[in-house]
Design an enzyme around this catalytic site. Structure first.
Site, PDB file in Angstrom:
ATOM      1  N   HIS A  88     -10.575  -2.668   1.191  1.00 41.33           N
ATOM      2  CA  HIS A  88     -10.913  -1.336   0.681  1.00 41.33           C
ATOM      3  C   HIS A  88     -11.778  -1.324  -0.589  1.00 41.33           C
ATOM      4  O   HIS A  88     -11.642  -0.450  -1.445  1.00 41.33           O
ATOM      5  CB  HIS A  88      -9.645  -0.487   0.454  1.00 41.33           C
ATOM      6  N   ARG A 147      -7.528  -1.063  -6.543  1.00 43.47           N
ATOM      7  CA  ARG A 147      -7.841  -2.439  -6.134  1.00 43.47           C
ATOM      8  C   ARG A 147      -8.995  -3.036  -6.939  1.00 43.47           C
ATOM      9  O   ARG A 147      -9.038  -4.243  -7.197  1.00 43.47           O
ATOM     10  CB  ARG A 147      -8.179  -2.453  -4.639  1.00 43.47           C
ATOM     11  N   ASP A 151      -0.112  -0.796  -4.783  1.00 43.46           N
ATOM     12  CA  ASP A 151      -1.427  -0.330  -5.263  1.00 43.46           C
ATOM     13  C   ASP A 151      -1.408   1.070  -5.849  1.00 43.46           C
ATOM     14  O   ASP A 151      -2.326   1.460  -6.561  1.00 43.46           O
ATOM     15  CB  ASP A 151      -2.474  -0.429  -4.147  1.00 43.46           C
ATOM     16  N   ASN A 152      -0.381   1.848  -5.515  1.00 47.42           N
ATOM     17  CA  ASN A 152      -0.182   3.183  -6.111  1.00 47.42           C
ATOM     18  C   ASN A 152       1.173   3.693  -5.639  1.00 47.42           C
ATOM     19  O   ASN A 152       1.820   3.082  -4.789  1.00 47.42           O
ATOM     20  CB  ASN A 152      -1.307   4.172  -5.750  1.00 47.42           C
ATOM     21  N   LYS A 187       1.679   9.752  -5.251  1.00 45.76           N
ATOM     22  CA  LYS A 187       0.380   9.115  -5.041  1.00 45.76           C
ATOM     23  C   LYS A 187      -0.744  10.117  -5.329  1.00 45.76           C
ATOM     24  O   LYS A 187      -0.650  11.282  -4.968  1.00 45.76           O
ATOM     25  CB  LYS A 187       0.288   8.665  -3.571  1.00 45.76           C
ATOM     26  N   CYS A 224      -6.100   4.003  -3.439  1.00 46.86           N
ATOM     27  CA  CYS A 224      -6.393   2.609  -3.087  1.00 46.86           C
ATOM     28  C   CYS A 224      -7.610   1.976  -3.763  1.00 46.86           C
ATOM     29  O   CYS A 224      -7.495   0.989  -4.470  1.00 46.86           O
ATOM     30  CB  CYS A 224      -6.603   2.497  -1.584  1.00 46.86           C
ATOM     31  N   SER A 279      -8.439   1.736   4.933  1.00 44.68           N
ATOM     32  CA  SER A 279      -7.086   2.201   5.270  1.00 44.68           C
ATOM     33  C   SER A 279      -6.854   2.288   6.775  1.00 44.68           C
ATOM     34  O   SER A 279      -7.786   2.485   7.552  1.00 44.68           O
ATOM     35  CB  SER A 279      -6.817   3.563   4.632  1.00 44.68           C
ATOM     36  N   HIS A 287       1.552   2.291   4.070  1.00 41.56           N
ATOM     37  CA  HIS A 287       0.602   3.418   4.139  1.00 41.56           C
ATOM     38  C   HIS A 287       0.731   4.075   5.512  1.00 41.56           C
ATOM     39  O   HIS A 287       0.897   3.389   6.515  1.00 41.56           O
ATOM     40  CB  HIS A 287      -0.814   2.860   3.928  1.00 41.56           C
ATOM     41  N   LYS A 326      -5.434  -5.554   3.679  1.00 44.75           N
ATOM     42  CA  LYS A 326      -6.381  -4.432   3.543  1.00 44.75           C
ATOM     43  C   LYS A 326      -7.231  -4.583   2.287  1.00 44.75           C
ATOM     44  O   LYS A 326      -6.711  -4.694   1.189  1.00 44.75           O
ATOM     45  CB  LYS A 326      -5.599  -3.127   3.494  1.00 44.75           C
ATOM     46  N   ASP A 338       0.843  -1.201   0.000  1.00 44.71           N
ATOM     47  CA  ASP A 338       0.000   0.000   0.000  1.00 44.71           C
ATOM     48  C   ASP A 338       0.876   1.248   0.000  1.00 44.71           C
ATOM     49  O   ASP A 338       1.585   1.510   0.974  1.00 44.71           O
ATOM     50  CB  ASP A 338      -0.905  -0.021   1.245  1.00 44.71           C
ATOM     51  N   ASP A 339       0.853   1.986  -1.092  1.00 45.31           N
ATOM     52  CA  ASP A 339       1.601   3.251  -1.226  1.00 45.31           C
ATOM     53  C   ASP A 339       3.120   3.049  -1.304  1.00 45.31           C
ATOM     54  O   ASP A 339       3.867   3.985  -1.009  1.00 45.31           O
ATOM     55  CB  ASP A 339       1.304   4.233  -0.064  1.00 45.31           C
TER      56      ASP A 339
HETATM   57 CA   LIG Z   1      -2.732   3.026  -1.549  1.00 44.04          CA
END
Ligand SMILES: [Ca+2]
Length: 491
Positions: A160, A103, A297-298, A315, A99, A183, A245, A158, A59-60
């Site tokens: 989301h 996803r 994811d980003n 991001k 996110c 998140s 994240h 996670k 995540d991130d």
């Molecule tokens: Ca993310």
């Protein structure tokens, strides 16, 4: 917006079985005698052994945050070794800089706009707790495709894509779920009306607020337990990490140990986790029938210590730094070791590719935007990306298009941002990503023919996927009328 359509899961299941057609025969076999079943298994094992799949989705985590993508700050020996034993994808994209939309594409093989997951019910860029909106259970997720092929499926991490029971992983093709539904910054600390950050096992809250220090370690234990229990049948594990994240957390063994504060600690624990999972596959003797994907994811956010270098932007943007991810794919014996693929590929492609490897194909009763990229993964010589174009959307707005080496940022009257007012009158810009990965030198004046071609591709995307208020060929999200907060039952 209409919120009256409550999803009927039974209808959905029937529809899906109809789609699964021949593959449903595998499920029906469970009612036959043991002898027939074992004969079937022998025939099957001679023809095709279904590979296992593990998708590790950070995540991130930024493009420049792991050693094999140039990080000098973070020690990631396990991910680096995974790259040495597998293939790095250097033009690997997610479909959004945040996110939820990102996803939705991994799960469905579709752009977020296609499945109406580009915004929440109030036009915000991701879903928030107690959301009436979620990924429509009528969508056929990658887990559902594989489950129809007799895979054991688990989501650990996670989610989301909706925090109501209708939208949780256990309603979207996963046999097992362990993790947080949105998140890690969306607990009571964010807004007082939010419930304490819930940790779920299947649909039950088992801890609130979740102890974030130990999440990466516990996710890893859960994944290894699931893999071990299912080592003799095909399995699909989706591990969307909570980290790095913000707020970044790590367990005691990693806290304060990296050269990049809490962010680096969290990244190094994810590296450890990746190493543990690969070691478990080796120990169980299933390395050579398991494909593992590592990506994010980003891109990294501007504020918390991550790096997207050499890409520009962060991001939440349609610059490369927001949407191009570090990606490593490993399958000993099937994916050549130590190679790099710079052809355009994306998380959209995982569903069609994994479906093919599992002996089936992507759903054909609806539009799927992804393509089978096994020819790229398997290192076939001279193979090009199956995508003529890739589209960069910011929520509902088409902002850029890439085709081959070229990326065109479209001229926009108001360029939308995730938060706050948009940027007025942004000019058109053309970048040659092959020679200018950092998007620094606008060459639109020198290549009017390229500009015209990419503007044409953008027009095609607008008609198909929509743009701002024009919906295009969009399927509806899922809705529930009275969303409830996920709380721990009082014992
Ligand atoms: Ca993310």
């Amino acid at each position: 917006m209409k919120k009256d359509a409550i999803i009927n899961k039974d209808i959905n299941r029937r529809k899906f079985l109809k789609f699964a057609g021949a593959t449903a025969a595998g499920t029906m076999l469970s009612g036959f005698t043991g002898a027939i079943r074992s004969t079937f298994a022998q025939v099957q094992s001679r023809t095709v052994v279904k590979p296992n799949f593990v998708i590790i989705f950070c995540d991130d985590l930024g493009y420049g945050d792991v050693g094999c993508f140039g990080s000098k700050k973070h020690r990631t020996p396990n991910i680096d070794r995974m790259a040495a034993e597998g293939m790095r994808f250097t033009s690997f994209y997610v479909t959004s800089g945040v996110c939820t939309p990102s996803r939705s594409s991994l799960m469905t093989g579709c752009y977020p706009r296609r499945v109406d997951m580009h915004e929440d019910s109030d036009g915000r860029c991701v879903l928030f707790p107690v959301s009436g909106k979620g990924l429509n259970p009528n969508e056929i997720t990658i887990a559902e495709v594989l489950k129809a092929q007799d895979y054991a499926t688990a989501c650990v991490g996670k989610w989301h894509l909706g925090d109501q029971p209708e939208f949780l992983p256990t309603s979207q093709g996963f046999d097992y779920y362990y993790g947080i539904p949105y998140s890690n910054d969306m607990g009571t600390n964010q807004r007082s009306q939010n419930p304490p950050l819930p940790l779920l096992q299947n649909t039950k809250v088992i801890e609130a607020p979740a102890d974030q220090n130990t999440l990466t370690r516990r996710y890893t234990e859960q994944v290894i337990k699931f893999i071990t229990a299912n080592k003799d049948r095909p399995f699909f594990v989706y591990l969307p990490h909570t980290m790095p994240h913000n707020p970044v957390n790590s367990s005691e063994n990693f806290r304060g140990k990296s050269a990049n504060n809490g962010y680096g600690d969290a990244v190094e624990e994810i590296d450890w986790s990746t190493g543990e999972i690969l070691a478990a596959l080796g120990k169980l003797g299933i390395d050579e029938r398991t494909l593992v994907v590592f990506t994010s994811d980003n891109g990294a956010a501007q504020r918390w210590g991550g790096s997207n270098l050499p890409l520009s932007g962060w991001k939440g943007s349609t610059m490369e730094g927001g949407m191009r991810e570090p990606a490593v794919i490993r399958w000993p014996g099937r994916i050549p070791a130590g190679q790099t693929c710079d052809e355009l590929a994306s998380t959209l492609d995982l569903l069609p590719t994994l479906a093919r490897l599992a002996g089936t194909k992507a759903p054909d009763d609806r539009i799927i935007d992804g393509e089978d990229i096994w020819p790229l993964m398997s290192g076939q010589e001279g193979v090009k990306s199956p995508h003529e174009a890739f589209y960069y959307y910011q929520m509902d707005q088409l902002q850029a298009v890439r085709s081959g080496r070229w990326k065109l940022h479209l001229p926009l009257k108001v360029k939308r941002r995730n938060w706050g007012k948009g940027t007025p009158n942004t000019p058109m810009k053309l970048y040659d990503l092959k020679n200018d990965i950092s998007e620094e030198n606008d060459v639109a004046d020198r290549h009017p023919d390229v500009v015209e071609r990419l503007l044409g591709l953008a027009e095609k995307a607008r008609e198909d996927l929509g743009d701002v208020n024009y919906k295009g060929r969009q399927r509806p999200a899922g809705w529930v009328v009275t969303p409830m907060p996920l709380r721990k039952e009082k014992s």
